[in-house]
Design a protein around this motif. Sequence first.
Motif, PDB file in Angstrom:
ATOM      1  N   ILE A 245       0.859  -1.176   0.000  1.00  0.00           N
ATOM      2  CA  ILE A 245       0.000   0.000   0.000  1.00  0.00           C
ATOM      3  C   ILE A 245       0.895   1.226   0.000  1.00  0.00           C
ATOM      4  CG2 ILE A 245      -1.740   1.270   1.303  1.00  0.00           C
ATOM      5  CD1 ILE A 245      -2.549  -1.533   2.443  1.00  0.00           C
ATOM      6  N   SER A 246       0.626   2.119  -0.914  1.00  0.00           N
ATOM      7  CA  SER A 246       1.453   3.308  -1.063  1.00  0.00           C
ATOM      8  C   SER A 246       1.325   4.232   0.144  1.00  0.00           C
ATOM      9  CB  SER A 246       1.047   4.068  -2.323  1.00  0.00           C
ATOM     10  OG  SER A 246       1.770   5.283  -2.407  1.00  0.00           O
ATOM     11  N   THR A 247       2.423   4.871   0.475  1.00  0.00           N
ATOM     12  CA  THR A 247       2.419   5.859   1.552  1.00  0.00           C
ATOM     13  C   THR A 247       2.007   7.229   1.034  1.00  0.00           C
ATOM     14  OG1 THR A 247       4.723   6.417   1.140  1.00  0.00           O
ATOM     15  CG2 THR A 247       4.284   4.684   2.766  1.00  0.00           C
TER      16      THR A 247
ATOM     17  N   LEU B  24       9.455   7.488  -0.539  1.00  0.00           N
ATOM     18  CA  LEU B  24       9.335   6.704   0.692  1.00  0.00           C
ATOM     19  C   LEU B  24       8.934   5.266   0.359  1.00  0.00           C
ATOM     20  CD1 LEU B  24       9.441   6.489   3.730  1.00  0.00           C
ATOM     21  CD2 LEU B  24       7.114   7.389   3.836  1.00  0.00           C
ATOM     22  N   ASP B  25       8.056   5.097  -0.620  1.00  0.00           N
ATOM     23  CA  ASP B  25       7.678   3.745  -1.068  1.00  0.00           C
ATOM     24  C   ASP B  25       8.908   2.974  -1.545  1.00  0.00           C
ATOM     25  OD1 ASP B  25       5.050   4.229  -0.475  1.00  0.00           O
ATOM     26  OD2 ASP B  25       4.400   4.461  -2.550  1.00  0.00           O
TER      27      ASP B  25
ATOM     28  N   GLY C 207      11.930  -1.061  -1.681  1.00  0.00           N
ATOM     29  CA  GLY C 207      13.096  -1.280  -2.516  1.00  0.00           C
ATOM     30  C   GLY C 207      12.715  -1.422  -3.978  1.00  0.00           C
ATOM     31  N   GLU C 208      13.707  -1.365  -4.788  1.00  0.00           N
ATOM     32  CA  GLU C 208      13.524  -1.552  -6.221  1.00  0.00           C
ATOM     33  C   GLU C 208      13.891  -2.981  -6.573  1.00  0.00           C
ATOM     34  OE1 GLU C 208      12.557   0.613  -8.807  1.00  0.00           O
ATOM     35  OE2 GLU C 208      11.812   1.782  -7.140  1.00  0.00           O
ATOM     36  N   CYS C 209      13.223  -3.537  -7.535  1.00  0.00           N
ATOM     37  CA  CYS C 209      13.555  -4.882  -7.995  1.00  0.00           C
ATOM     38  C   CYS C 209      14.748  -4.797  -8.933  1.00  0.00           C
ATOM     39  CB  CYS C 209      12.385  -5.487  -8.756  1.00  0.00           C
ATOM     40  SG  CYS C 209      10.970  -5.767  -7.722  1.00  0.00           S
ATOM     41  N   GLY C 210      15.793  -5.535  -8.624  1.00  0.00           N
ATOM     42  CA  GLY C 210      16.949  -5.594  -9.507  1.00  0.00           C
ATOM     43  C   GLY C 210      16.676  -6.533 -10.673  1.00  0.00           C
ATOM     44  N   ALA C 211      17.564  -6.527 -11.646  1.00  0.00           N
ATOM     45  CA  ALA C 211      17.399  -7.379 -12.831  1.00  0.00           C
ATOM     46  C   ALA C 211      17.372  -8.850 -12.450  1.00  0.00           C
ATOM     47  CB  ALA C 211      18.510  -7.103 -13.824  1.00  0.00           C
ATOM     48  N   LEU C 212      18.230  -9.263 -11.500  1.00  0.00           N
ATOM     49  CA  LEU C 212      18.269 -10.660 -11.084  1.00  0.00           C
ATOM     50  C   LEU C 212      16.958 -11.057 -10.410  1.00  0.00           C
ATOM     51  CD1 LEU C 212      19.834 -13.282 -10.833  1.00  0.00           C
ATOM     52  CD2 LEU C 212      20.781 -12.455  -8.679  1.00  0.00           C
ATOM     53  N   SER C 213      16.414 -10.171  -9.558  1.00  0.00           N
ATOM     54  CA  SER C 213      15.148 -10.472  -8.888  1.00  0.00           C
ATOM     55  C   SER C 213      14.020 -10.627  -9.902  1.00  0.00           C
ATOM     56  CB  SER C 213      14.785  -9.359  -7.898  1.00  0.00           C
ATOM     57  OG  SER C 213      15.690  -9.344  -6.830  1.00  0.00           O
ATOM     58  N   ARG C 214      13.997  -9.740 -10.904  1.00  0.00           N
ATOM     59  CA  ARG C 214      12.955  -9.848 -11.930  1.00  0.00           C
ATOM     60  C   ARG C 214      13.113 -11.142 -12.720  1.00  0.00           C
ATOM     61  NH1 ARG C 214      14.519  -4.999 -13.875  1.00  0.00           N
ATOM     62  NH2 ARG C 214      13.881  -3.406 -12.451  1.00  0.00           N
ATOM     63  N   LEU C 215      14.350 -11.498 -13.024  1.00  0.00           N
ATOM     64  CA  LEU C 215      14.628 -12.714 -13.783  1.00  0.00           C
ATOM     65  C   LEU C 215      14.166 -13.951 -13.011  1.00  0.00           C
ATOM     66  CD1 LEU C 215      15.974 -13.959 -16.295  1.00  0.00           C
ATOM     67  CD2 LEU C 215      18.079 -14.064 -14.970  1.00  0.00           C
TER      68      LEU C 215
ATOM     69  N   LYS D 243       5.936  -3.652  -5.574  1.00  0.00           N
ATOM     70  CA  LYS D 243       6.695  -2.404  -5.625  1.00  0.00           C
ATOM     71  C   LYS D 243       6.786  -1.949  -4.183  1.00  0.00           C
ATOM     72  CE  LYS D 243       5.822  -1.168 -10.268  1.00  0.00           C
ATOM     73  NZ  LYS D 243       6.892  -0.708 -11.046  1.00  0.00           N
ATOM     74  N   GLY D 244       7.186  -0.722  -3.968  1.00  0.00           N
ATOM     75  CA  GLY D 244       7.380  -0.230  -2.604  1.00  0.00           C
ATOM     76  C   GLY D 244       6.092   0.073  -1.873  1.00  0.00           C
ATOM     77  N   GLY D 245       6.214   0.383  -0.600  1.00  0.00           N
ATOM     78  CA  GLY D 245       5.084   0.724   0.250  1.00  0.00           C
ATOM     79  C   GLY D 245       5.035  -0.170   1.466  1.00  0.00           C
ATOM     80  N   ILE D 246       3.947  -0.069   2.202  1.00  0.00           N
ATOM     81  CA  ILE D 246       3.746  -0.875   3.404  1.00  0.00           C
ATOM     82  C   ILE D 246       3.152  -2.220   2.983  1.00  0.00           C
ATOM     83  CG2 ILE D 246       2.544  -1.021   5.618  1.00  0.00           C
ATOM     84  CD1 ILE D 246       4.559   1.207   5.614  1.00  0.00           C
ATOM     85  N   GLU D 247       3.722  -3.301   3.477  1.00  0.00           N
ATOM     86  CA  GLU D 247       3.288  -4.642   3.078  1.00  0.00           C
ATOM     87  C   GLU D 247       1.988  -5.034   3.762  1.00  0.00           C
ATOM     88  OE1 GLU D 247       5.061  -9.027   3.697  1.00  0.00           O
ATOM     89  OE2 GLU D 247       6.429  -7.586   2.810  1.00  0.00           O
ATOM     90  N   SER D 248       1.103  -5.682   3.006  1.00  0.00           N
ATOM     91  CA  SER D 248      -0.144  -6.196   3.571  1.00  0.00           C
ATOM     92  C   SER D 248       0.139  -7.471   4.352  1.00  0.00           C
ATOM     93  CB  SER D 248      -1.145  -6.495   2.447  1.00  0.00           C
ATOM     94  OG  SER D 248      -0.692  -7.585   1.678  1.00  0.00           O
ATOM     95  N   MET D 249      -0.854  -7.920   5.104  1.00  0.00           N
ATOM     96  CA  MET D 249      -0.760  -9.163   5.876  1.00  0.00           C
ATOM     97  C   MET D 249       0.424  -9.146   6.840  1.00  0.00           C
ATOM     98  SD  MET D 249      -1.971 -11.681   2.757  1.00  0.00           S
ATOM     99  CE  MET D 249      -1.250 -13.128   3.361  1.00  0.00           C
ATOM    100  N   ALA D 250       0.727  -7.953   7.374  1.00  0.00           N
ATOM    101  CA  ALA D 250       1.844  -7.809   8.294  1.00  0.00           C
ATOM    102  C   ALA D 250       1.521  -6.707   9.294  1.00  0.00           C
ATOM    103  CB  ALA D 250       3.119  -7.453   7.536  1.00  0.00           C
ATOM    104  N   ILE D 251       2.210  -6.736  10.406  1.00  0.00           N
ATOM    105  CA  ILE D 251       2.109  -5.661  11.387  1.00  0.00           C
ATOM    106  C   ILE D 251       3.311  -4.759  11.176  1.00  0.00           C
ATOM    107  CG2 ILE D 251       2.175  -5.077  13.834  1.00  0.00           C
ATOM    108  CD1 ILE D 251       0.836  -7.801  14.361  1.00  0.00           C
TER     109      ILE D 251
END
Length: 134
Positions: free
Chosen positions: A58-60, A65-66, A71-79, A86-94
Amino acid sequence: GICTIRGIQMTTRKKLGNIKGISEAKVDKIKEASQKLCDHGFLTALEYSEKRRQCFRISTGSEELDKLLGGECGALSRLLLLCYFKGGIESMAITEVFGEFRTGKTQLSHTLCVTTQIPGRGHHGGKVVFIDTE
């Protein structure tokens, strides 16, 4: 000895079968009953991966700040398809926010309360629990 249901779940079938008077069929029944009574959510890596795919961010309200939060996805992560968000506050977490007086913690929290309820990419809006403590 084995004193709890969790103990039964953690004990191998072979070890339970070595206990005098417990047949292989009884071991299966005991294991099945312990799973029904108390499922502690043992997951395989594949099941966990599928569960993580249901998460979204969820975007801030601030792209910069997001990026810091997600963080940004690097080429290796995308591969390797490791980057689901993408960035922001993660769902299903405190998420805990802390810091010095007058640094924008409450403003960020109020913004997230609003943006969480607005349908967006990957979610249909939702409910918010806001807990402010000192």
